[in-house]
Every structure is written in C-alpha cells, then in structure tokens.
Design a protein around this motif. Sequence first.
Motif, PDB file in Angstrom:
ATOM      1  N   PHE A 177       0.786  -1.283  -0.023  1.00 17.67           N
ATOM      2  CA  PHE A 177       0.109  -0.058  -0.056  1.00 17.67           C
ATOM      3  C   PHE A 177       0.763   1.156   0.009  1.00 17.67           C
ATOM      4  CE2 PHE A 177      -1.917   3.489   2.062  1.00 17.67           C
ATOM      5  CZ  PHE A 177      -3.023   3.756   1.155  1.00 17.67           C
ATOM      6  N   THR A 178       1.857   1.082   0.635  1.00 15.81           N
ATOM      7  CA  THR A 178       2.843   2.527   0.916  1.00 15.81           C
ATOM      8  C   THR A 178       3.301   2.784  -0.500  1.00 15.81           C
ATOM      9  OG1 THR A 178       3.415   1.914   3.290  1.00 15.81           O
ATOM     10  CG2 THR A 178       4.717   3.530   2.041  1.00 15.81           C
ATOM     11  N   GLU A 179       3.948   1.674  -1.379  1.00 21.64           N
ATOM     12  CA  GLU A 179       4.414   1.823  -2.718  1.00 21.64           C
ATOM     13  C   GLU A 179       3.440   2.165  -3.341  1.00 21.64           C
ATOM     14  OE1 GLU A 179       6.535  -1.648  -3.958  1.00 21.64           O
ATOM     15  OE2 GLU A 179       7.558  -2.163  -1.987  1.00 21.64           O
ATOM     16  N   PHE A 180       2.383   1.836  -3.520  1.00 20.12           N
ATOM     17  CA  PHE A 180       1.039   2.029  -4.307  1.00 20.12           C
ATOM     18  C   PHE A 180       0.708   3.529  -4.273  1.00 20.12           C
ATOM     19  CE2 PHE A 180      -3.238   3.233  -4.557  1.00 20.12           C
ATOM     20  CZ  PHE A 180      -3.573   2.959  -6.110  1.00 20.12           C
ATOM     21  N   ALA A 181       0.921   4.134  -2.649  1.00 20.22           N
ATOM     22  CA  ALA A 181       0.303   5.419  -2.638  1.00 20.22           C
ATOM     23  C   ALA A 181       1.377   6.355  -2.994  1.00 20.22           C
ATOM     24  CB  ALA A 181       0.084   5.644  -0.947  1.00 20.22           C
ATOM     25  N   ALA A 182       2.455   6.022  -2.733  1.00 19.18           N
ATOM     26  CA  ALA A 182       3.836   7.018  -3.209  1.00 19.18           C
ATOM     27  C   ALA A 182       3.661   6.932  -4.808  1.00 19.18           C
ATOM     28  CB  ALA A 182       4.962   6.446  -2.687  1.00 19.18           C
ATOM     29  N   ALA A 183       3.430   6.057  -5.427  1.00 15.66           N
ATOM     30  CA  ALA A 183       3.674   5.918  -6.883  1.00 15.66           C
ATOM     31  C   ALA A 183       2.213   6.416  -7.543  1.00 15.66           C
ATOM     32  CB  ALA A 183       3.758   4.459  -7.136  1.00 15.66           C
ATOM     33  N   SER A 184       1.201   6.655  -6.875  1.00 17.94           N
ATOM     34  CA  SER A 184      -0.040   6.935  -7.533  1.00 17.94           C
ATOM     35  C   SER A 184      -0.515   8.383  -7.078  1.00 17.94           C
ATOM     36  CB  SER A 184      -1.025   6.085  -7.618  1.00 17.94           C
ATOM     37  OG  SER A 184      -1.355   5.871  -6.098  1.00 17.94           O
ATOM     38  N   ARG A 185       0.026   8.898  -6.141  1.00 23.75           N
ATOM     39  CA  ARG A 185      -0.462  10.178  -5.390  1.00 23.75           C
ATOM     40  C   ARG A 185      -0.417  11.230  -6.486  1.00 23.75           C
ATOM     41  NH1 ARG A 185       1.853  10.395  -0.298  1.00 23.75           N
ATOM     42  NH2 ARG A 185      -0.184  10.037   0.667  1.00 23.75           N
ATOM     43  N   ALA A 186       0.771  11.508  -7.055  1.00 24.93           N
ATOM     44  CA  ALA A 186       0.683  12.508  -8.081  1.00 24.93           C
ATOM     45  C   ALA A 186      -0.283  12.788  -9.063  1.00 24.93           C
ATOM     46  CB  ALA A 186       2.478  12.859  -8.458  1.00 24.93           C
ATOM     47  N   ALA A 207      -9.310  10.006  -0.365  1.00 23.92           N
ATOM     48  CA  ALA A 207      -9.244   8.870  -1.268  1.00 23.92           C
ATOM     49  C   ALA A 207      -8.267   7.605  -0.770  1.00 23.92           C
ATOM     50  CB  ALA A 207      -9.198   9.195  -2.464  1.00 23.92           C
ATOM     51  N   LEU A 208      -7.260   7.995  -0.437  1.00 22.51           N
ATOM     52  CA  LEU A 208      -6.204   7.013  -0.062  1.00 22.51           C
ATOM     53  C   LEU A 208      -6.633   6.492   1.399  1.00 22.51           C
ATOM     54  CD1 LEU A 208      -2.657   8.683  -1.252  1.00 22.51           C
ATOM     55  CD2 LEU A 208      -3.873   6.720  -2.136  1.00 22.51           C
ATOM     56  N   ILE A 209      -7.223   7.198   2.230  1.00 20.77           N
ATOM     57  CA  ILE A 209      -7.590   6.451   3.518  1.00 20.77           C
ATOM     58  C   ILE A 209      -8.602   5.476   2.948  1.00 20.77           C
ATOM     59  CG2 ILE A 209      -9.029   6.912   5.563  1.00 20.77           C
ATOM     60  CD1 ILE A 209      -7.711   9.682   5.508  1.00 20.77           C
ATOM     61  N   ARG A 210      -9.603   5.721   2.063  1.00 23.64           N
ATOM     62  CA  ARG A 210     -10.437   4.800   1.815  1.00 23.64           C
ATOM     63  C   ARG A 210     -10.092   3.511   1.100  1.00 23.64           C
ATOM     64  NH1 ARG A 210     -15.654   8.658  -0.611  1.00 23.64           N
ATOM     65  NH2 ARG A 210     -15.783   9.963   1.485  1.00 23.64           N
ATOM     66  N   VAL A 211      -8.902   3.985   0.241  1.00 21.75           N
ATOM     67  CA  VAL A 211      -8.404   2.781  -0.728  1.00 21.75           C
ATOM     68  C   VAL A 211      -7.497   1.781   0.541  1.00 21.75           C
ATOM     69  CG1 VAL A 211      -6.328   2.296  -2.163  1.00 21.75           C
ATOM     70  CG2 VAL A 211      -8.005   3.899  -2.610  1.00 21.75           C
ATOM     71  N   TYR A 212      -6.892   2.486   1.786  1.00 19.68           N
ATOM     72  CA  TYR A 212      -6.295   1.439   2.661  1.00 19.68           C
ATOM     73  C   TYR A 212      -7.412   0.753   3.193  1.00 19.68           C
ATOM     74  CZ  TYR A 212      -3.501   0.544   6.713  1.00 19.68           C
ATOM     75  OH  TYR A 212      -3.007  -0.006   7.757  1.00 19.68           O
ATOM     76  N   VAL A 213      -8.494   1.121   3.593  1.00 19.35           N
ATOM     77  CA  VAL A 213      -9.640   0.393   4.282  1.00 19.35           C
ATOM     78  C   VAL A 213      -9.726  -0.915   3.380  1.00 19.35           C
ATOM     79  CG1 VAL A 213     -11.868   0.241   5.168  1.00 19.35           C
ATOM     80  CG2 VAL A 213     -10.161   2.315   5.784  1.00 19.35           C
ATOM     81  N   ALA A 214     -10.063  -0.685   1.982  1.00 18.79           N
ATOM     82  CA  ALA A 214     -10.177  -1.723   0.963  1.00 18.79           C
ATOM     83  C   ALA A 214      -9.103  -2.272   0.488  1.00 18.79           C
ATOM     84  CB  ALA A 214     -10.849  -1.132  -0.017  1.00 18.79           C
ATOM     85  N   TRP A 215      -7.950  -2.190   0.961  1.00 17.70           N
ATOM     86  CA  TRP A 215      -6.715  -2.587   0.281  1.00 17.70           C
ATOM     87  C   TRP A 215      -6.535  -4.238   0.392  1.00 17.70           C
ATOM     88  CZ3 TRP A 215      -3.562  -0.616  -2.854  1.00 17.70           C
ATOM     89  CH2 TRP A 215      -2.295  -1.347  -3.447  1.00 17.70           C
ATOM     90  N   PRO A 216      -6.846  -4.929   1.326  1.00 20.53           N
ATOM     91  CA  PRO A 216      -6.799  -6.396   1.059  1.00 20.53           C
ATOM     92  C   PRO A 216      -7.513  -7.040  -0.101  1.00 20.53           C
ATOM     93  CG  PRO A 216      -6.899  -5.896   3.370  1.00 20.53           C
ATOM     94  CD  PRO A 216      -7.226  -4.532   2.790  1.00 20.53           C
ATOM     95  N   ARG A 217      -8.812  -6.439  -0.056  1.00 21.77           N
ATOM     96  CA  ARG A 217      -9.488  -7.058  -1.228  1.00 21.77           C
ATOM     97  C   ARG A 217      -9.331  -6.292  -2.513  1.00 21.77           C
ATOM     98  NH1 ARG A 217     -13.846  -3.684  -3.191  1.00 21.77           N
ATOM     99  NH2 ARG A 217     -13.717  -2.567  -1.264  1.00 21.77           N
ATOM    100  N   LEU A 218      -8.749  -5.245  -2.625  1.00 18.09           N
ATOM    101  CA  LEU A 218      -8.061  -4.658  -3.986  1.00 18.09           C
ATOM    102  C   LEU A 218      -7.168  -5.632  -4.440  1.00 18.09           C
ATOM    103  CD1 LEU A 218      -8.260  -0.758  -3.215  1.00 18.09           C
ATOM    104  CD2 LEU A 218      -9.997  -2.178  -4.622  1.00 18.09           C
TER     105      LEU A 218
END
Length: 180
Positions: free
Chosen positions: A11-20, A43-54
């Motif tokens: 998730f940390t890698e995804f957030a860093a790569a997609s934030r911009a 949005a990233l907070i919501r993505v974090y909550v759903a991360w295992p499913r995603l």
Amino acid sequence: MKRDADAESAFTEFAAASRARLRNTAYLLCGDWDRASDHVQEALIRVYVAWPRLQRQGRELAYARRTVVNVFLDASRRRSSSEQPFAVTPEVPSPEDVARGVSDRAALMTALARLPERQRACVVLRYFEDLDVRETAATLGCHEGTVKSQTSRALASLRVMFAEASRDELVAAGEENQPW
C-alpha cells in the motif's frame, strides 16, 4: 484490524507511486491544489481500508481513481460552511513569459468550473486521464450511454463558452467568481 507487513509495504508503494497522478485528477475536478491534496488524502484512506480486497482483484489504481472522483462529488454536495480564503496572496512575476499558457489554463479551468460536476468528471476522466468510455463508466458507476451523453453535453457547453466569450473574458470571469 491486523495487516501483514507485505500488505502495508504494498500500500505504501502504491500510494507513493500514484499520489501525483491522483492529485492531478483531483485538481482538474476541483481547481484548487490544496483541496486536490485533501481529496487524494481522503481517497487514499478509503483505499487503505479496502486494500486487502483490492490486491486480490488487481484493480488498485482504478479503485483509487474512482474514489477520488467520489470524494470530489461528496465534497461538492456538502454545504459550504467550511474553510474560506480571506486574503489574496500577492503573486511573484515569473522571469519567463508564460502569460499565454497561464491565461489559456485559467480560461479552461473557468470553463470546466461552469460545467455540472458529473459532466466535469466525464471530461476530466475521458480527456485528461485518457480513459475510454467503458473505463469512465466503471469509474463513475454509471452506464456507458450516460458517459457519452454527459461528455457530449459538456463538450457542447465548452464550445459555446469559448465561442461566445474570448479567452480574456473567461479568465476575468474566473477571477471574479471563483466557482470552485
């Protein structure tokens, strides 16, 4: 809720790569870099909550993009009793002559701001995020025909706005009204 270290790292890698990229999309929707950052953070907070499913489905970026649009739409529906700017910050002149590009961008942002939120979202996703009709419909949670009609109406409105008003008039209108 307990998460394993691999999921946290992914998730940390995804957030860093997609934030911009997500922030650029949010900016095109709301017209304000600070609000765009807020939308992306939510949005990233919501993505974090759903991360295992995603991770199991492999559609992390699509879900994050849709979540940014949903956060923008949710914020636009709320009553505006939140923060309001109270002073104008003086601008420092650029050493380069970028006036034309700035005024073109300002005219475009003013014209986009005049569109209804769903039409604006369709235009941003179709032409700035370069999504096809199917992907845009999936992102917005609507039918492909809705995307086509909303995009068509938005483009027609933009053509009328630019035909009836000069770029300078749109820029001036944007400075006066700040519809964002």
